[in-house]
Motif scaffolding. Structure first.
Motif, PDB file in Angstrom:
ATOM      1  N   ARG A 115       8.059  -5.302  -7.032  1.00 29.79           N
ATOM      2  CA  ARG A 115       8.980  -6.219  -7.707  1.00 29.79           C
ATOM      3  C   ARG A 115       8.653  -6.337  -9.193  1.00 29.79           C
ATOM      4  O   ARG A 115       9.541  -6.352 -10.036  1.00 29.79           O
ATOM      5  N   ARG A 116       7.370  -6.425  -9.504  1.00 32.45           N
ATOM      6  CA  ARG A 116       6.955  -6.540 -10.899  1.00 32.45           C
ATOM      7  C   ARG A 116       7.120  -5.213 -11.640  1.00 32.45           C
ATOM      8  O   ARG A 116       7.510  -5.197 -12.808  1.00 32.45           O
ATOM      9  N   VAL A 117       6.827  -4.125 -10.956  1.00 31.19           N
ATOM     10  CA  VAL A 117       6.990  -2.811 -11.594  1.00 31.19           C
ATOM     11  C   VAL A 117       8.461  -2.549 -11.895  1.00 31.19           C
ATOM     12  O   VAL A 117       8.805  -2.015 -12.954  1.00 31.19           O
ATOM     13  N   ALA A 118       9.333  -2.942 -10.987  1.00 29.53           N
ATOM     14  CA  ALA A 118      10.773  -2.741 -11.188  1.00 29.53           C
ATOM     15  C   ALA A 118      11.285  -3.478 -12.419  1.00 29.53           C
ATOM     16  O   ALA A 118      12.302  -3.085 -13.011  1.00 29.53           O
ATOM     17  N   GLY A 120      -0.808  -4.463 -10.080  1.00 32.93           N
ATOM     18  CA  GLY A 120      -1.341  -4.501  -8.725  1.00 32.93           C
ATOM     19  C   GLY A 120      -0.483  -3.776  -7.713  1.00 32.93           C
ATOM     20  O   GLY A 120      -0.550  -4.073  -6.512  1.00 32.93           O
ATOM     21  N   PHE A 121       0.324  -2.828  -8.206  1.00 35.26           N
ATOM     22  CA  PHE A 121       1.235  -2.049  -7.357  1.00 35.26           C
ATOM     23  C   PHE A 121       2.241  -2.942  -6.637  1.00 35.26           C
ATOM     24  O   PHE A 121       2.641  -2.669  -5.496  1.00 35.26           O
ATOM     25  N   LYS A 143       0.827  -1.203   0.000  1.00 32.21           N
ATOM     26  CA  LYS A 143       0.000   0.000   0.000  1.00 32.21           C
ATOM     27  C   LYS A 143       0.862   1.253   0.000  1.00 32.21           C
ATOM     28  O   LYS A 143       0.531   2.254  -0.644  1.00 32.21           O
ATOM     29  N   TRP A 144       1.976   1.200   0.711  1.00 34.08           N
ATOM     30  CA  TRP A 144       2.901   2.330   0.674  1.00 34.08           C
ATOM     31  C   TRP A 144       3.352   2.595  -0.753  1.00 34.08           C
ATOM     32  O   TRP A 144       3.411   3.758  -1.189  1.00 34.08           O
ATOM     33  N   PHE A 145       3.682   1.543  -1.479  1.00 28.36           N
ATOM     34  CA  PHE A 145       4.136   1.738  -2.853  1.00 28.36           C
ATOM     35  C   PHE A 145       3.008   2.291  -3.725  1.00 28.36           C
ATOM     36  O   PHE A 145       3.243   3.140  -4.591  1.00 28.36           O
ATOM     37  N   GLU A 146       1.797   1.817  -3.482  1.00 28.57           N
ATOM     38  CA  GLU A 146       0.646   2.338  -4.228  1.00 28.57           C
ATOM     39  C   GLU A 146       0.508   3.845  -4.020  1.00 28.57           C
ATOM     40  O   GLU A 146       0.348   4.602  -4.984  1.00 28.57           O
ATOM     41  N   PHE A 147       0.576   4.289  -2.770  1.00 25.95           N
ATOM     42  CA  PHE A 147       0.442   5.716  -2.504  1.00 25.95           C
ATOM     43  C   PHE A 147       1.591   6.511  -3.127  1.00 25.95           C
ATOM     44  O   PHE A 147       1.377   7.606  -3.663  1.00 25.95           O
ATOM     45  N   LYS A 207      -8.788   7.089 -11.749  1.00 25.04           N
ATOM     46  CA  LYS A 207      -7.997   6.246 -12.637  1.00 25.04           C
ATOM     47  C   LYS A 207      -7.247   5.156 -11.870  1.00 25.04           C
ATOM     48  O   LYS A 207      -6.465   4.413 -12.449  1.00 25.04           O
ATOM     49  N   ARG A 208      -7.476   5.058 -10.570  1.00 25.17           N
ATOM     50  CA  ARG A 208      -6.679   4.157  -9.735  1.00 25.17           C
ATOM     51  C   ARG A 208      -6.748   2.711 -10.206  1.00 25.17           C
ATOM     52  O   ARG A 208      -5.723   2.029 -10.240  1.00 25.17           O
TER      53      ARG A 208
END
Length: 201
Positions: free
Chosen positions: A74-77, A70-71, A38-42, A60-61
């Motif tokens: 690891r996958r975003v990186a 899904g924020f 959730k921290w990464f999402e924010f 748009k979230r």
């Protein structure tokens, strides 16, 4: 979930009459957070908010959630150039090249903080020694856009390689994640959040 139809509940003024904003205000904003995902999402969403309204980002979230796995930091990186190009063609999100690129950069920095500190949560809450800053603002125009705390957080995040983490953005996610309780004193959530037992789980 708090009943949004109950007009008798006094609230902060910023959600207006938008149902999604009201739900976010009533259920999420200002609740002390201790979940790294959730921290990464924010962090990601507030970076995209830069120069825009939170209402625009909030609506748009779910599209951001799909584009950015899904924020999951690891996958975003690990997002490929092809995925980033597709994101920039996706009208459901905010198509800003620098912000899309910063999502990947910030995910990598986020993972580095986790590796160094055990969790991003521990890193952030150390700035207040695990305490919630309980403010008592009576009017919306009293709520600051930034504080010495957000200045320190911004400086520390930039030093660790994050981008789009200016002091105003940092204050926004400190408010959202409940490090700071900036619900107005007349808002029903002010006292409810103050009643939450402080500290880490």
């Amino acid at each position: 979930m708090h009943p949004l139809h109950n007009a008798d509940k006094p609230r902060c003024t910023w959600p207006g009459s938008d149902a999604l904003m009201l739900r976010y205000h009533d259920d999420e904003w200002g609740v002390p957070l201790h979940d790294d995902r959730k921290w990464f999402e924010f962090l990601l969403l507030d970076a995209f908010q830069a120069g825009l309204s939170w209402k625009t980002v909030l609506h748009k979230r779910e599209a951001f959630r799909k584009v950015f796995h899904g924020f999951d930091p690891r996958r975003v990186a690990r997002m490929s150039d092809r995925e980033l190009a597709a994101a920039l063609e996706n009208p459901a999100i905010i198509r800003n090249r620098l912000k899309v690129q910063s999502a990947v950069r910030n995910a990598r920095a986020f993972l580095s903080v986790q590796a160094e500190r055990g969790s991003f949560d521990d890193f952030i809450w150390d700035f207040t020694e695990g305490r919630v800053i309980r403010n008592h603002w009576a009017r919306a125009d009293q709520v600051p856009a930034a504080t010495p705390l957000s200045d320190r957080v911004s400086k520390a995040l930039k030093a660790k390689g994050f981008s789009f983490v200016g002091t105003t953005i940092c204050y926004a996610f400190l408010q959202a994640a409940g490090v700071v309780n900036d619900h107005l004193t007349h808002c029903f959530r002010h006292s409810e959040i103050n009643a939450i037992k402080p500290g880490r789980p």
